[in-house]
Enzyme design. Structure first.
Site, PDB file in Angstrom:
ATOM      1  N   GLY A  66       2.692  -6.248  22.228  1.00 25.24           N
ATOM      2  CA  GLY A  66       3.114  -4.839  22.138  1.00 25.24           C
ATOM      3  C   GLY A  66       4.427  -4.644  22.869  1.00 25.24           C
TER       4      GLY A  66
ATOM      5  CG  ASP B 235       3.507  -4.900   9.188  1.00 26.24           C
ATOM      6  OD1 ASP B 235       2.781  -5.889   9.425  1.00 26.24           O
ATOM      7  OD2 ASP B 235       3.072  -3.825   8.745  1.00 26.24           O
TER       8      ASP B 235
ATOM      9  CG  ASP C 156       1.110   3.137   4.859  1.00 27.27           C
ATOM     10  OD1 ASP C 156       0.310   2.421   4.224  1.00 27.27           O
ATOM     11  OD2 ASP C 156       1.870   2.698   5.740  1.00 27.27           O
TER      12      ASP C 156
ATOM     13  N   GLY D   9       6.752   6.447  10.262  1.00 25.73           N
ATOM     14  CA  GLY D   9       6.437   5.647   9.064  1.00 25.73           C
ATOM     15  C   GLY D   9       6.577   4.159   9.325  1.00 25.73           C
TER      16      GLY D   9
ATOM     17  CD  GLU E  13      -2.998  -5.000   4.922  1.00 25.82           C
ATOM     18  OE1 GLU E  13      -3.404  -4.128   5.707  1.00 25.82           O
ATOM     19  OE2 GLU E  13      -1.926  -4.875   4.281  1.00 25.82           O
TER      20      GLU E  13
ATOM     21  CG  ASN F 114      -1.835  -1.054   1.418  1.00 28.02           C
ATOM     22  OD1 ASN F 114      -2.362  -1.548   0.433  1.00 28.02           O
ATOM     23  ND2 ASN F 114      -2.073  -1.473   2.654  1.00 28.02           N
TER      24      ASN F 114
HETATM   25  O1  RIB Z   1       0.728  -2.724   9.612  1.00 27.26           O
HETATM   26  C1  RIB Z   1       0.822  -1.412   9.129  1.00 27.26           C
HETATM   27  C2  RIB Z   1       0.308  -1.370   7.720  1.00 27.26           C
HETATM   28  O2  RIB Z   1      -1.063  -1.673   7.721  1.00 27.26           O
HETATM   29  C3  RIB Z   1       0.414  -0.019   7.062  1.00 27.26           C
HETATM   30  O3  RIB Z   1       1.635   0.175   6.393  1.00 27.26           O
HETATM   31  C4  RIB Z   1      -0.792   0.018   6.161  1.00 27.26           C
HETATM   32  O4  RIB Z   1      -0.486   0.044   4.798  1.00 27.26           O
HETATM   33  C5  RIB Z   1      -1.637  -1.191   6.534  1.00 27.26           C
HETATM   34  O5  RIB Z   1      -1.526  -2.195   5.609  1.00 27.26           O
END
Ligand code: RIB
Length: 295
Positions: free
Chosen positions: A209, A239, A11, A274, A137, A9
């Site tokens: 977390g 991520d 962002d 970011g 996703e 994506n």
């Molecule tokens: O996990 C964070 C991500 O979730 C973002 O970068 C956004 O694009 C969504 O996919």
């Protein structure tokens, strides 16, 4: 070699502490566009640590698509299997950032065109992989198909069930590592966390977390503590954890050491702005591990 099959994506990030109510207009503090998407983020996190990483994904035939492919290349992720869709725009995530925490709306766009046919075209890549990494996703039928392919080819899978909504518990038979957070875990298993962990020893790793992560090793519950950190932006922390965990598993680390390493990566990622901005290098993780040992 790690193969990440998932989303990319752009962002679109608005920083604000003033959220509008229905029908209201408010001013934000800052607007930025940065590369994201859970798939791409996890691929970049693993590659920044020195992993050899392939990305299988779709973007739109648009400016964001171009930028997103370029970003993968700049981060040494092999983007040869990222296709440009002619029908749909690149995926975007609308991110509202407030006090270091976020609210995200994803519009999947081209990510939802990732089909089983496209998976058939990368079977050779999958077969050569030490680990395949997935998130949710992309369409669930495609996830189902990838799991079947990996099972047939005997390739281990790490699946990060985010967002958890489409996860089918039957997938567990074909997954080696599942990495939900606490909320996702409850959504998926509908039991308390201890029960879910005990039913999936060394397979279910729950992220906590800043507290770290936990799993059940077959005899006892193992809590791998998190690291002290200064939060700027938590976007992409999960991520980074997953990308680093994938790297460590592919490198042959034992599970406890791999989770400890991934915790260190996650703690560093939140210190910069970011999703990919704070993803650490190998030396930054080593420094954090040393600092933690002496503090
Ligand atoms: O996990 C964070 C991500 O979730 C973002 O970068 C956004 O694009 C969504 O996919």
């Amino acid at each position: 070699m790690i193969t990440v099959i998932g989303s990319i994506n752009m962002d679109l990030v608005v920083q604000t502490n003033d959220f509008p109510i229905q029908g209201e207009t408010t001013f934000g503090d800052l607007f930025t566009t940065v590369p994201g998407g859970k798939g791409a983020n996890q691929a970049v996190a693993a590659a920044r640590l020195g992993g050899q990483v392939n990305m299988v994904a779709n973007v739109g035939n648009d400016v964001f698509g171009e930028e997103l492919i370029l970003n993968l290349a700049e981060n040494h992720v092999n983007a040869d299997h990222v296709k440009k869709s002619t029908n749909t725009a690149s995926g975007i995530a609308n991110i509202l950032l407030s006090d270091g925490d976020n609210r995200i709306i994803v519009v999947p766009g081209a990510n939802y065109e990732l089909s089983p046919t496209q998976i058939d075209q990368v079977k050779t890549i999958i077969q050569k992989s030490t680990l395949v990494v997935l998130q949710l996703e992309i369409p669930i039928p495609t996830i189902d198909y990838i799991l079947q392919v990996c099972d047939e080819l005997n390739v281990p899978v790490l699946l990060n069930p985010a967002p958890a909504a489409g996860f089918d518990k039957q997938f567990m038979d074909k997954i080696d590592y599942l990495t939900p957070n606490e909320t996702e875990c409850e959504q998926i298993f509908g039991t308390n966390i201890e029960t879910a962990l005990e039913q999936h020893p060394n397979q279910l790793i729950i992220t906590l977390g800043s507290e770290g992560a936990r799993y059940f090793d077959g005899e006892k519950h193992v809590v791998v503590k998190g690291f002290k950190t200064k939060v700027v932006d938590t976007t992409g922390a999960g991520d980074t954890f997953n990308g680093a965990l994938a790297y460590a598993i592919a490198e042959g680390f034992g599970l406890e050491r791999a989770v400890h390493f991934a915790n260190a990566a996650g703690s560093l990622s939140v210190e910069k702005f970011g999703a990919q901005g704070g993803m650490p290098s190998q030396s930054e993780i080593e420094e954090r591990l040393i600092d933690a040992r002496f503090s």
